[in-house]
Design an enzyme around this catalytic site. Structure first.
Site, PDB file in Angstrom:
ATOM      1  N   LYS A 184      -3.332  21.460  11.037  1.00 13.83           N
ATOM      2  CA  LYS A 184      -2.768  21.757   9.726  1.00 13.83           C
ATOM      3  C   LYS A 184      -1.766  20.667   9.342  1.00 13.83           C
ATOM      4  O   LYS A 184      -0.960  20.209  10.164  1.00 13.83           O
ATOM      5  CB  LYS A 184      -2.067  23.114   9.755  1.00 13.83           C
ATOM      6  N   HIS A 315     -16.296  28.550   6.499  1.00 13.52           N
ATOM      7  CA  HIS A 315     -14.904  28.877   6.817  1.00 13.52           C
ATOM      8  C   HIS A 315     -14.791  30.193   7.581  1.00 13.52           C
ATOM      9  O   HIS A 315     -15.350  31.210   7.168  1.00 13.52           O
ATOM     10  CB  HIS A 315     -14.105  28.981   5.505  1.00 13.52           C
TER      11      HIS A 315
END
Length: 385
Positions: A184, A315
């Site tokens: 991230k 996802h």
């Protein structure tokens, strides 16, 4: 009902019973990505799961699910409970027809977003039932191109994780047999993002695939600068550098840089994905089957993506997406999250960078006793056989 039952009986079968359940999966550690550090969201502490169980008059069964993070779980359950009676007495094989029927049953709240995410749990359950009745894994029912798919880990790379632990997590994932590592990024201090990516690349070496995900937190100038800097790290992709609906901005980045751009997970219909594809806004398309309304609309998205020559990386929800990715013509990636594992009795096999498609019929999963214990609400319609 077993797979050898008479086809004539199956052809006459009808949906007799459904149960919708709202289950809340607690997370051991509050999860933070860039949306938390920019103040737009609070850390995530649980995942709201919507389960649908369906049974026919002849005893065939299916299990489906959808989910919501941070908010929306009660709304999904309420919508699912309202529209569930529309399926009673219907032929479970008519999945496309039943998707439309469920959509029209709640049409006043739209054909995307929360309403279609609720429909998604029914749709997945019907596909699971169909594959179980055929005695096939879902991937084989759809037409598999492979028996395993490349997988990458996300759950060890969130921004709440200190850098030292991030390096430990990344190495452990590779040692476990996971094929890639996603980190991230998108922090207000961009230097911290660069430092973390640089450290992981140095720690793992040049041979390990690495992806980064900004979770929509950059503006266009920042995205341009960060994409340029990240070119040197040989990333598999840069994910959601811009707002999910900024198709023009994503298209400009995809055209300007060698590193592929990935996006699509936040879109909630096949129509929204079609708009993204027409703009050439992604190199990797990242549809989420529960979010777009289930397997039926996911297949429409996948067909458009393949026609456009795009790569695919669905996802979340690996228990479902391993099947859908295996049926995509171009070599895909599947996101490895171990979060949902307590909800199911079965586990996916991972080795040498790949996730194997289960050989069990349907999705190949069943609800655990823990999932039952975490269930807060449920509702049934019809009569169980």
């Amino acid at each position: 009902m077993n797979a050898s039952a008479s086809p004539a009986l199956a052809a006459d079968d009808r949906i007799a019973w459904l149960r919708v359940s709202s289950c809340y999966l607690p997370l051991a550690t509050p999860i933070s990505d860039a949306k938390v550090l920019t103040g737009r969201q609070k850390p995530m502490t649980e995942v709201a799961m919507l389960f649908v169980e369906v049974q026919t008059e002849q005893g065939a069964e299916g299990l489906g699910f959808s989910y919501s993070k941070r908010a929306g779980g009660p709304g999904q359950f309420a919508h699912a409970r309202e529209i569930a009676p529309a399926l009673l007495g219907e032929d479970p094989s008519d999945i496309g027809k039943l998707w439309d029927k469920l959509c029209w049953a709640g049409a006043s709240v739209g054909r995307s977003g929360l309403s279609t995410q609720a429909i998604g749990a029914f749709d997945v359950a019907l596909w699971d039932l169909k594959a179980r009745r055929a005695g096939l894994p879902l991937a084989k029912l759809l037409g598999a191109h492979r028996d395993s798919v490349r997988c990458y880990n996300t759950s060890g790379g969130f921004l709440h994780t200190p850098l030292e632990q991030l390096l430990v997590n990344a190495a452990a994932s590779v040692e476990r047999g996971i094929g890639g590592i996603k980190l991230k990024v998108g922090q207000p201090d961009r230097a911290l993002d660069i430092r973390r990516v640089e450290a992981v690349r140095k720690h793992l070496g040049d041979g390990v695939p690495i992806m980064v995900d900004a979770n929509q937190q950059w503006d266009r100038p920042t995205a341009q600068r960060m994409c340029r800097i990240f070119e040197s790290f040989d990333l598999v992709w840069i994910e959601e550098p811009l707002d999910a609906y900024d198709h023009e901005g994503h298209a400009a980045l995809a055209a300007a840089f060698d590193t592929p751009i990935a996006t699509g997970e936040m879109l909630t219909s096949a129509a929204e994905h079609g708009d993204l594809i027409r703009h050439r806004a992604a190199d990797y398309l990242m549809p989420d089957a529960p979010r777009v309304g289930g397997i039926t609309p996911f297949l429409k998205v996948a067909a458009q993506a393949d026609h456009a020559g795009l790569m695919l990386a669905p996802h979340f929800a690996m228990e479902l997406h391993v099947h859908l990715a295996a049926a995509y013509p171009r070599e895909p990636w599947v996101e490895h999250f171990d979060w949902l594992e307590p909800l199911f009795n079965e586990r996916l096999e991972i080795a040498r960078g790949r996730m194997r498609v289960p050989k069990r019929p349907g999705l190949g999963i069943s609800l655990s006793e823990q999932a039952r214990a975490w269930t807060r609400e449920s509702a049934e319609v019809g009569q169980r056989t």
